[in-house]
Write a protein that holds these residues in place. Structure first.
Motif, short mmCIF file in Angstrom:
data_model
loop_
_atom_site.label_atom_id
_atom_site.label_comp_id
_atom_site.label_asym_id
_atom_site.label_seq_id
_atom_site.Cartn_x
_atom_site.Cartn_y
_atom_site.Cartn_z
N PHE A 57 0.95 -1.32 -0.03
CA PHE A 57 0.03 -0.05 0.01
C PHE A 57 0.97 1.32 0.07
O PHE A 57 0.29 2.39 0.19
N GLY A 58 2.24 1.19 -0.27
CA GLY A 58 2.83 2.32 -0.04
C GLY A 58 2.66 3.50 -0.92
O GLY A 58 2.47 4.67 -0.41
N THR A 59 2.28 3.25 -2.41
CA THR A 59 2.36 4.49 -3.14
C THR A 59 0.77 5.08 -3.07
O THR A 59 0.27 6.13 -2.82
N THR A 60 -0.15 3.98 -2.60
CA THR A 60 -1.83 4.38 -2.13
C THR A 60 -1.80 5.22 -0.89
O THR A 60 -2.58 6.27 -0.68
N ALA A 61 -0.98 4.81 0.09
CA ALA A 61 -0.67 5.81 1.33
C ALA A 61 -0.60 7.15 1.04
O ALA A 61 -1.19 8.11 1.56
N GLY A 62 0.41 7.33 -0.03
CA GLY A 62 0.89 8.91 -0.20
C GLY A 62 -0.45 9.72 -0.73
O GLY A 62 -0.76 10.81 -0.44
N LEU A 63 -1.43 9.02 -1.52
CA LEU A 63 -2.43 9.56 -1.89
C LEU A 63 -3.81 9.74 -0.68
O LEU A 63 -4.31 10.71 -0.46
N ILE A 64 -3.69 8.68 0.11
CA ILE A 64 -4.68 8.62 1.21
C ILE A 64 -4.35 9.98 2.12
O ILE A 64 -5.15 10.52 2.69
N VAL A 65 -2.87 10.03 2.37
CA VAL A 65 -2.36 11.16 3.30
C VAL A 65 -2.76 12.48 2.67
O VAL A 65 -3.30 13.28 3.59
N MET A 66 -2.87 12.73 1.71
CA MET A 66 -2.99 13.97 0.86
C MET A 66 -4.55 14.43 1.27
O MET A 66 -5.24 15.40 1.28
N ARG A 67 -5.44 13.34 1.15
CA ARG A 67 -6.69 13.48 1.29
C ARG A 67 -7.25 13.56 2.91
O ARG A 67 -8.00 14.39 3.12
N THR A 68 -6.54 12.83 3.62
CA THR A 68 -6.79 13.04 5.00
C THR A 68 -6.16 14.20 5.85
O THR A 68 -6.65 14.96 6.63
N GLY A 69 -4.98 14.80 5.18
CA GLY A 69 -4.21 15.74 5.80
C GLY A 69 -2.89 15.07 6.42
O GLY A 69 -3.12 14.44 7.32
N PRO A 70 -1.92 16.02 6.18
CA PRO A 70 -0.68 15.21 6.78
C PRO A 70 -0.61 15.28 8.56
O PRO A 70 -0.14 14.41 9.17
N ARG A 71 -1.11 16.48 9.01
CA ARG A 71 -1.19 16.58 10.43
C ARG A 71 -2.20 15.38 11.14
O ARG A 71 -1.76 14.89 12.00
N ARG A 72 -3.11 15.47 10.64
CA ARG A 72 -4.28 14.52 11.10
C ARG A 72 -3.70 12.91 10.97
O ARG A 72 -3.81 12.31 11.74
N ALA A 73 -2.98 12.90 9.52
CA ALA A 73 -2.55 11.25 9.42
C ALA A 73 -1.51 11.04 10.45
O ALA A 73 -1.55 9.82 10.69
N ILE A 74 -0.61 11.92 10.60
CA ILE A 74 0.60 11.60 11.44
C ILE A 74 0.12 11.35 12.78
O ILE A 74 0.71 10.45 13.54
N LEU A 75 -0.81 12.18 13.39
CA LEU A 75 -1.03 12.13 14.93
C LEU A 75 -2.23 10.98 15.11
O LEU A 75 -1.82 10.13 15.83
N LEU A 76 -2.91 10.56 14.00
CA LEU A 76 -3.57 9.30 14.14
C LEU A 76 -2.68 8.02 14.09
O LEU A 76 -2.85 6.97 14.67
N ALA A 77 -1.74 8.17 13.26
CA ALA A 77 -0.58 7.02 13.15
C ALA A 77 0.17 6.98 14.39
O ALA A 77 0.41 5.85 14.85
N LEU A 78 0.66 8.16 15.04
CA LEU A 78 1.28 7.91 16.34
C LEU A 78 0.56 7.49 17.44
O LEU A 78 0.87 6.42 18.34
N VAL A 79 -0.75 7.63 17.72
CA VAL A 79 -1.82 7.39 18.61
C VAL A 79 -2.05 5.74 18.32
O VAL A 79 -1.96 5.09 19.39
N LEU A 80 -2.06 5.51 17.18
CA LEU A 80 -2.49 3.90 16.90
C LEU A 80 -1.13 3.35 17.33
O LEU A 80 -1.43 2.10 17.76
N GLY A 81 -0.09 3.66 17.01
CA GLY A 81 1.29 3.06 17.20
C GLY A 81 1.21 2.91 18.95
O GLY A 81 1.81 1.72 19.11
N ALA A 82 0.97 3.97 19.38
CA ALA A 82 1.06 3.89 20.94
C ALA A 82 0.17 2.61 21.56
O ALA A 82 0.40 1.88 22.39
N VAL A 83 -1.23 2.59 20.95
CA VAL A 83 -2.18 1.87 21.47
C VAL A 83 -1.67 0.28 21.05
O VAL A 83 -1.99 -0.68 21.96
N VAL A 84 -1.19 0.13 19.82
CA VAL A 84 -0.57 -1.18 19.36
C VAL A 84 0.34 -1.70 20.35
O VAL A 84 0.36 -2.90 20.72
#
Length: 386
Positions: A57-84
């Motif tokens: 999903f590498g290239t698809t992720a770049g497109l999803i990030v731009m739709r989600t917004g980089p700030r929202r994407a990285i914050l969600l990713a970090l919180v998800l990483g902490a929960v995991v």
């Protein structure tokens, strides 16, 4: 000042994303005991499944990030990483652990796509090469830090201590970035609704968007394989110093000589220079077989050369792509092809060494270095024509 703090915070988040791989490597023996009934292949999947997410999903992720917004994407990713990480601390049953690792792959992919995009957006042009090169060190430096600090932490508090410490790191990074990053734009991003196949074709057809990744894949195939399998070919007295020194030399050269060369040659030429020096180092290794000092020296030069290719590949993202959307797509392609390289390089070198012995280092390294030079030359020609 604020931009520098953002770059530092994003880089620290990158260290956390690399630890999503590294913590499992450190705990491999513990996990082998916990999941002994599932076989060696299943245990290996615990390590590699995070990379498979990026591979698919590498290239698809770049497109999803731009739709989600980089700030929202990285914050969600970090919180998800902490929960995991918190969930992994209890060493759950194997199916649950695998599900958590898949989610961790999503978290990891989002961070490594957003990271270079945000850094490129907030950094002044004259410091961009340094900032992108700093970002490029996150993987190797994390493994070095884990080698020093993880064993005593695990000895003190077991596997749970490492998992929880990692989760705390991810939460701290999320808190810092929540304070520092500006809000995402509300305007919709065009082009993210295309089919997955069309997205991939568009990315890899572009000599600008695809170029960083198409060079980076040769670097990742070389770097991980060489660091893993070259030191054991040396006499015992040289193995530990070379194994420890190669990643450190790579990082040091990337941050010093690499940064100095970037404004003088441009990122693409620096990548090609790294591959050229790497090819010569591989030949020196082959010619020096039986002479330990020559072999060890050639190994260190090869690591230094890969440091040039490493930092300059990330610096090429903003150098070749002006828009945030294209930069995110380029970062996604780097994540995808980087995982292709790390997944295939080590098994391929192991197969070559089993058939050819130490001279297999030359047979493996030389073609990959030459391909890196040729591919970048071809893409440069395409950019000039277009």
């Amino acid at each position: 000042m604020r931009a520098s703090l953002i770059v530092l915070a994003v880089w620290l988040a990158g260290l956390g994303s690399a630890a999503q791989f590294g913590k499992i490597s450190v705990l491999y023996d513990v996990l082998a005991l916990r999941y002994a009934g599932h076989g060696a292949v299943s245990l290996g999947l615990i390590v590699s499944v995070v990379g498979f997410v990026g591979l698919i999903f590498g290239t698809t992720a770049g497109l999803i990030v731009m739709r989600t917004g980089p700030r929202r994407a990285i914050l969600l990713a970090l919180v998800l990483g902490a929960v995991v990480s918190a969930g992994q601390a209890v060493l759950p049953p194997y199916p649950v652990m695998m599900a958590l690792r898949v989610l961790e792959g999503v978290s990891h992919l989002a961070i490594v796509v957003v990271g270079p995009t945000v850094i490129a957006a907030v950094t002044a042009h004259r410091f961009l090469g340094l900032a992108m090169t700093l970002w490029s060190t996150f993987f190797g430096l994390t493994y070095a830090l884990l080698a020093v600090f993880a064993p005593p932490l695990v000895a003190w508090g077991g596997a749970a201590a490492l998992f929880l410490a990692h989760g705390g790191w991810m939460l701290a990074c999320a808190a810092g970035l929540a304070l520092l990053l500006p809000r995402d734009p509300v305007a919709p991003v065009r082009g993210v609704g295309d089919g997955i196949v069309a997205q991939h074709l568009a990315i890899y057809a572009s000599p600008r968007v695809a170029a960083p990744a198409l060079g980076f894949v040769f670097y990742t195939a070389l770097y991980v394989a060489i660091l893993t399998l070259l030191p054991p070919l040396l006499p015992v007295a040289f193995r530990a110093p070379v194994a420890a020194g190669m990643p450190l030399v790579s990082i040091a050269v990337s941050l010093t000589l690499g940064v100095w060369l970037l404004p003088r040659l441009g990122p693409v030429r620096v990548v090609q220079t790294g591959f050229g020096v790497g090819a010569m180092a591989a030949l020196a290794f082959g010619l020096g077989l039986g002479t330990p000092l020559v072999m060890a020296g050639a190994a260190m030069v090869l690591a230094a050369a890969m440091g040039l290719a490493q930092g300059a590949s990330f610096a090429a993202i903003p150098a070749l792509n002006a828009g945030a959307g294209d930069r995110a797509r380029a970062a996604g392609a780097i994540a995808q092809l980087g995982n292709v390289g790390t997944t295939t390089g080590t098994p391929l070198l192991a197969l070559i060494l089993s058939a050819m012995g130490p001279v297999g280092i030359v047979a493996f390294t030389l073609p990959l270095c030459l391909c890196g030079i040729i591919v970048h030359g071809w893409l440069t020609r395409r950019r000039a024509l277009s």
